[in-house]
Design a protein around this motif. Sequence first.
Motif, PDB file in Angstrom:
ATOM      1  N   PRO A 197      -4.566   4.617   1.588  1.00 19.03           N
ATOM      2  CA  PRO A 197      -4.076   5.369   0.445  1.00 19.03           C
ATOM      3  C   PRO A 197      -4.999   6.529   0.146  1.00 19.03           C
ATOM      4  N   GLY A 198      -4.390   7.661  -0.297  1.00 21.97           N
ATOM      5  CA  GLY A 198      -5.199   8.813  -0.652  1.00 21.97           C
ATOM      6  C   GLY A 198      -4.422  10.086  -0.561  1.00 21.97           C
ATOM      7  N   TRP A 199      -5.017  11.168  -0.925  1.00 20.77           N
ATOM      8  CA  TRP A 199      -4.407  12.489  -0.871  1.00 20.77           C
ATOM      9  C   TRP A 199      -4.600  13.065   0.518  1.00 20.77           C
ATOM     10  N   TYR A 200      -3.513  13.653   1.018  1.00 15.76           N
ATOM     11  CA  TYR A 200      -3.573  14.226   2.343  1.00 15.76           C
ATOM     12  C   TYR A 200      -2.952  15.611   2.309  1.00 15.76           C
ATOM     13  N   PRO A 201      -3.485  16.536   3.130  1.00 15.54           N
ATOM     14  CA  PRO A 201      -2.931  17.902   3.120  1.00 15.54           C
ATOM     15  C   PRO A 201      -1.618  17.960   3.905  1.00 15.54           C
ATOM     16  N   THR A 202      -0.724  18.823   3.456  1.00 18.32           N
ATOM     17  CA  THR A 202       0.536  19.055   4.154  1.00 18.32           C
ATOM     18  C   THR A 202       0.394  20.322   4.990  1.00 18.32           C
ATOM     19  N   PRO A 203       1.327  20.553   5.940  1.00 17.51           N
ATOM     20  CA  PRO A 203       1.237  21.776   6.743  1.00 17.51           C
ATOM     21  C   PRO A 203       1.268  23.042   5.900  1.00 17.51           C
ATOM     22  N   SER A 204       1.866  22.966   4.701  1.00 17.63           N
ATOM     23  CA  SER A 204       1.936  24.161   3.862  1.00 17.63           C
ATOM     24  C   SER A 204       0.650  24.388   3.083  1.00 17.63           C
ATOM     25  N   GLY A 205      -0.326  23.436   3.172  1.00 11.37           N
ATOM     26  CA  GLY A 205      -1.604  23.600   2.481  1.00 11.37           C
ATOM     27  C   GLY A 205      -1.666  22.880   1.166  1.00 11.37           C
ATOM     28  N   ASP A 253       0.431   6.057  -0.679  1.00  7.94           N
ATOM     29  CA  ASP A 253      -0.049   4.823  -1.289  1.00  7.94           C
ATOM     30  C   ASP A 253      -0.248   3.713  -0.286  1.00  7.94           C
ATOM     31  N   GLY A 254      -0.188   4.054   0.955  1.00  5.02           N
ATOM     32  CA  GLY A 254      -0.364   3.066   2.026  1.00  5.02           C
ATOM     33  C   GLY A 254       0.942   2.663   2.648  1.00  5.02           C
ATOM     34  N   ASN A 255       2.067   2.866   1.906  1.00  9.47           N
ATOM     35  CA  ASN A 255       3.376   2.518   2.423  1.00  9.47           C
ATOM     36  C   ASN A 255       4.320   3.708   2.423  1.00  9.47           C
ATOM     37  N   GLN A 256       4.172   4.568   1.439  1.00  9.72           N
ATOM     38  CA  GLN A 256       5.079   5.696   1.335  1.00  9.72           C
ATOM     39  C   GLN A 256       4.402   6.829   0.598  1.00  9.72           C
ATOM     40  N   TRP A 257       5.020   8.004   0.690  1.00 11.68           N
ATOM     41  CA  TRP A 257       4.525   9.185  -0.039  1.00 11.68           C
ATOM     42  C   TRP A 257       5.059   9.136  -1.446  1.00 11.68           C
ATOM     43  N   LEU A 258       4.200   9.426  -2.383  1.00  9.44           N
ATOM     44  CA  LEU A 258       4.596   9.433  -3.777  1.00  9.44           C
ATOM     45  C   LEU A 258       4.699  10.858  -4.272  1.00  9.44           C
ATOM     46  N   ALA A 259       5.677  11.083  -5.138  1.00  4.58           N
ATOM     47  CA  ALA A 259       5.893  12.422  -5.678  1.00  4.58           C
ATOM     48  C   ALA A 259       4.998  12.628  -6.890  1.00  4.58           C
ATOM     49  N   LEU A 260       3.720  12.677  -6.645  1.00  9.87           N
ATOM     50  CA  LEU A 260       2.735  12.909  -7.719  1.00  9.87           C
ATOM     51  C   LEU A 260       2.332  14.377  -7.721  1.00  9.87           C
ATOM     52  N   PRO A 261       2.077  14.908  -8.911  1.00 11.85           N
ATOM     53  CA  PRO A 261       1.603  16.301  -8.933  1.00 11.85           C
ATOM     54  C   PRO A 261       0.273  16.404  -8.191  1.00 11.85           C
ATOM     55  N   PRO A 262       0.131  17.448  -7.433  1.00 12.96           N
ATOM     56  CA  PRO A 262      -1.107  17.577  -6.645  1.00 12.96           C
ATOM     57  C   PRO A 262      -2.329  17.676  -7.561  1.00 12.96           C
TER      58      PRO A 262
END
Length: 216
Positions: free
Chosen positions: A10-18, A24-33
């Motif tokens: 789990p943790g924050w990861y960069p996307t190709p757009s920066g 969360d270890g299972n799925q991407w969460l729609a949290l504000p960056p």
Amino acid sequence: MHQHENRADPGWYPTPSGEQRYWDGNQWLALPPPEVSQVVPASGSRRLWVWGAVVTLLIVGIIVGTGSFVIADRNRGRAAAEASVQAAEEASIRAAEEAAEEAASIEAAEEAAQREQDREDREERNSRRETVTEIEESISEMAEGHIAQGILDGQVISTSCSPVAGGSLEDLTEQTTVFDCFVATEDNGDGTMYGYHYHSTMNWNSGDYTYGFGAP
């Protein structure tokens, strides 16, 4: 047959757009960056730790240096105080020595003056005794003249003069002395002499004296 899936932590990861997305270890969460200041790369943390350590060492060095300076300053102050006390003690010793030397010099001068005074007094007493002898000789000559003139009988055997009225040749403060002078002209044969009295007055200031026939 089970298939093993490799899942990221789990943790924050960069996307190709920066941007940043949270896993969360299972799925991407729609949290504000997160804010940029909250995302600190590991290398940045290491640099901050290094700078923190450097700043800490500098602070410690300043404290140690300041402490050393204070200790050195205290040591200099203590040394200065000890030097001041020693200087004061040496000055006191020198003053005592100078006072002792001055006292010894004054005492020596007084002793020398006293010796000189004693010498002068001895000379004055000797001079007065010689003067009495001179007076006796003068009276003897007068008595011989009186015998020659038939005023007196016999011959001059001896003449002696003694101070009267408590006078003394030893008292140098006495400036005038009256003498009773006895001129012996005959030996009685019993230890006594027969003769005539003369008198003399001596002025020690002027050095002059008078004399004549008869008791003073």
